[in-house]
Design a protein around this motif. Structure first.
Motif, mmCIF file in Angstrom:
data_model
loop_
_atom_site.group_PDB
_atom_site.id
_atom_site.type_symbol
_atom_site.label_atom_id
_atom_site.label_comp_id
_atom_site.label_asym_id
_atom_site.label_seq_id
_atom_site.Cartn_x
_atom_site.Cartn_y
_atom_site.Cartn_z
ATOM 1 N N ALA A 182 37.258 7.653 -3.692
ATOM 2 C CA ALA A 182 36.163 8.502 -4.170
ATOM 3 C C ALA A 182 34.935 8.361 -3.279
ATOM 4 O O ALA A 182 34.257 9.352 -2.969
ATOM 5 N N ASP A 218 35.656 10.318 -0.092
ATOM 6 C CA ASP A 218 35.520 11.760 -0.305
ATOM 7 C C ASP A 218 34.060 12.155 -0.500
ATOM 8 O O ASP A 218 33.609 13.190 0.015
ATOM 9 N N ALA A 219 33.311 11.332 -1.228
ATOM 10 C CA ALA A 219 31.897 11.632 -1.449
ATOM 11 C C ALA A 219 31.123 11.598 -0.138
ATOM 12 O O ALA A 219 30.301 12.480 0.143
ATOM 13 N N ALA A 263 33.291 16.975 -2.652
ATOM 14 C CA ALA A 263 32.936 16.749 -4.052
ATOM 15 C C ALA A 263 34.074 17.126 -4.991
ATOM 16 O O ALA A 263 34.299 16.473 -6.022
ATOM 17 N N VAL A 277 36.537 14.295 -5.358
ATOM 18 C CA VAL A 277 36.011 13.226 -6.221
ATOM 19 C C VAL A 277 36.174 13.610 -7.684
ATOM 20 O O VAL A 277 36.627 12.805 -8.506
ATOM 21 N N GLU A 278 35.813 14.827 -8.013
ATOM 22 C CA GLU A 278 35.884 15.256 -9.409
ATOM 23 C C GLU A 278 37.333 15.318 -9.885
ATOM 24 O O GLU A 278 37.626 14.957 -11.035
ATOM 25 N N CYS A 300 33.463 6.413 -9.632
ATOM 26 C CA CYS A 300 33.773 7.550 -8.761
ATOM 27 C C CYS A 300 32.678 8.610 -8.828
ATOM 28 O O CYS A 300 32.199 9.097 -7.791
ATOM 29 N N ARG A 301 32.273 8.966 -10.028
ATOM 30 C CA ARG A 301 31.238 10.005 -10.185
ATOM 31 C C ARG A 301 29.875 9.501 -9.724
ATOM 32 O O ARG A 301 29.074 10.269 -9.162
ATOM 33 N N LEU A 343 29.640 9.893 -5.986
ATOM 34 C CA LEU A 343 29.319 11.268 -5.589
ATOM 35 C C LEU A 343 27.836 11.557 -5.787
ATOM 36 O O LEU A 343 27.191 12.151 -4.908
ATOM 37 N N ALA A 389 25.962 9.891 -2.946
ATOM 38 C CA ALA A 389 26.126 10.592 -1.677
ATOM 39 C C ALA A 389 25.321 11.883 -1.635
ATOM 40 O O ALA A 389 24.864 12.305 -0.567
ATOM 41 N N GLU A 390 25.137 12.502 -2.802
ATOM 42 C CA GLU A 390 24.361 13.746 -2.879
ATOM 43 C C GLU A 390 22.876 13.491 -3.124
ATOM 44 O O GLU A 390 22.121 14.422 -3.392
ATOM 45 N N CYS A 445 23.057 8.762 -10.396
ATOM 46 C CA CYS A 445 23.916 7.623 -10.089
ATOM 47 C C CYS A 445 23.639 6.469 -11.048
ATOM 48 O O CYS A 445 24.557 5.860 -11.596
#
Length: 439
Positions: free
Chosen positions: A321, A324-325, A330, A333-334, A359-360, A363, A366-367, A373
């Motif tokens: 995750a 991918d993030a 995204a 990850v989802e 995992c979430r 993401l 990363a965003e 977070c």
């Protein structure tokens, strides 16, 4: 004539050479040193009906993720041991078969019971131990204590100078908070058998836990040239050196070690180590505000693409995750988080809701949604131990939360988290963060 293994247990081998090569192979297996395959093959050639040699060869195949070969070899061992094996050997082969076929819950239960009956059977006693052992990946919140309990229950059965047991006993104590005691035990193990990658690995963990990054760097830089690059722990032990350099703020050295020993193109490590070591190093670089050189994330993603595509292995899931993030996928990850949530709801993910939460949260981090977070991660951060691995590996979760707290303006909570960390493990990086929060 009764032939014995390295710790005095009888072997159903009909050849002195087979027994000798088996003892040699087990010691190489237990020290993560190249050559075990050759030794086991020689044992089998000398005695084709030696079940434990076939079982050990199957174990080695499984460690290297050579699963068709592992399944075939353990089937041969099972057929032989059913015909003329002792009770101990039948149990030994059965437990390895459960482990190789992914029946980890049953394997753990049987391994613990086997150890009560035959505590000096190191191959089986070792299965629940270590960062990737059956306890670590059981989803238990108290797996660090469980390892200590298992070792202490059987310590009286081992010689005071048994290099293998000293190492795993020490590693277990260091991971469970008795860092000085654990470091002493692993240091003695290293002194007794220098050609033991597991001892250097455990000692590196102890040094990480007590904040001795410079000691770890000296240990690894002085010893690693002796360890063949084909060794399964070569890249991972180098990863520890890269972390030590990051701890000291030496980004150039950390990257140099990573590029020379850790990244997928140069490491012969196990896929789980290669994926998690590359992702966690690059994620730390990003979280610590260091620039990740062009191409490194992409190389890690290309290596990991065919691996761990199905959710359900928590330690791999969180790193996939993060990967991918970090690379902007995204949706991936989802998908993984949703699949993990479904497993939680079905009651089939022992590690529980902390896994999709991490995992979430990755993401969101990363965003640059640092407040998001924190909302995801803070309520469950203490449960991260359930994903398995070591304290050094799981620290990435706490670091992500800490940086998110700082970047979302929650300085008080960040200081509280640092206070708890500094009480356990003084760190130059944490001290720098404290100074930043105080400014």
């Amino acid at each position: 004539m009764v032939r014995l293994d390295s710790r005095g247990l009888p072997l159903s081998a009909t050849s002195d050479l087979a027994a000798e090569r088996y003892r040699e192979g087990v010691d190489l297996l237990l020290s993560a040193w190249p050559g075990a395959d050759v030794a086991f093959d020689a044992a089998i050639a000398a005695d084709p009906d030696f079940a434990l040699a076939h079982a050990a060869r199957a174990r080695l195949h499984a460690i290297r993720v050579e699963m068709p070969a592992a399944h075939a070899r353990i089937a041969t061992a099972a057929e032989i041991v059913a015909r003329h094996g002792t009770e101990r050997e039948r149990s030994h082969v059965d437990i390895l078969s459960l482990t190789i076929h992914g029946q980890s819950t049953q394997a753990l239960q049987r391994a613990v019971a086997h150890a009560d009956a035959w505590p000096r059977d190191a191959v089986i006693l070792g299965l629940p131990l270590g960062a990737f052992g059956l306890f670590a990946f059981s989803g238990m919140a108290d797996h660090d204590q469980a390892r200590v309990d298992l070792c202490e229950r059987h310590a009286r059965h081992f010689d005071a100078e048994d290099w293998w047991f000293l190492n795993y006993r020490g590693w277990s104590h260091a991971e469970n908070g008795a860092v000085a005691h654990g470091r002493d035990l692993t240091q003695r193990s290293h002194e007794l058998r220098r050609t033991n990658a597991n001892a250097v690995h455990a000692l590196s963990h102890a040094m990480f836990e007590d904040g001795s990054g410079e000691d770890a760097d000296r240990l690894i830089s002085g010893w690693l040239p002796e360890y063949d690059r084909r060794g399964t722990l070569h890249g991972h032990i180098a990863w520890h050196a890269s972390l030590a350099a990051l701890e000291q703020g030496d980004t150039a050295r950390a990257l140099a070690v990573y590029e020379a020993h850790v990244q997928p193109s140069v490491s012969a490590g196990l896929p789980l180590n290669v994926v998690t070591d590359t992702v966690s190093f690059l994620w730390r670089m990003r979280a610590y505000g260091r620039e990740v050189p062009a191409g490194l994330w992409e190389a890690a993603a290309a290596y990991a693409a065919p691996l761990y595509t199905k959710a359900g292995f928590p330690f791999a899931d969180i790193h996939m995750a993060m990967l991918d993030a970090a690379t902007g996928d995204a949706a991936a990850v989802e998908r993984r988080a949703a699949a993990l949530t479904a497993l939680v709801e079905a009651g089939t993910l022992a590690a529980g809701p902390v896994v999709p939460a991490i995992c979430r949260a990755a993401l969101a981090f990363a965003e640059a949604d640092f407040a998001g977070c924190v909302r995801l991660l803070e309520p469950l951060a203490a449960e991260a131990v359930r994903i398995g691995g070591s304290g050094a590996q799981r620290e990435i979760v706490q670091d992500t939360l800490l940086v998110a707290l700082m970047r979302s303006g929650q300085a008080g909570k960040a200081r509280d988290l640092l206070d708890r960390r500094l009480h356990r493990r003084p760190s130059p990086r944490d001290a720098a963060w404290r100074a930043q929060l105080a400014a």
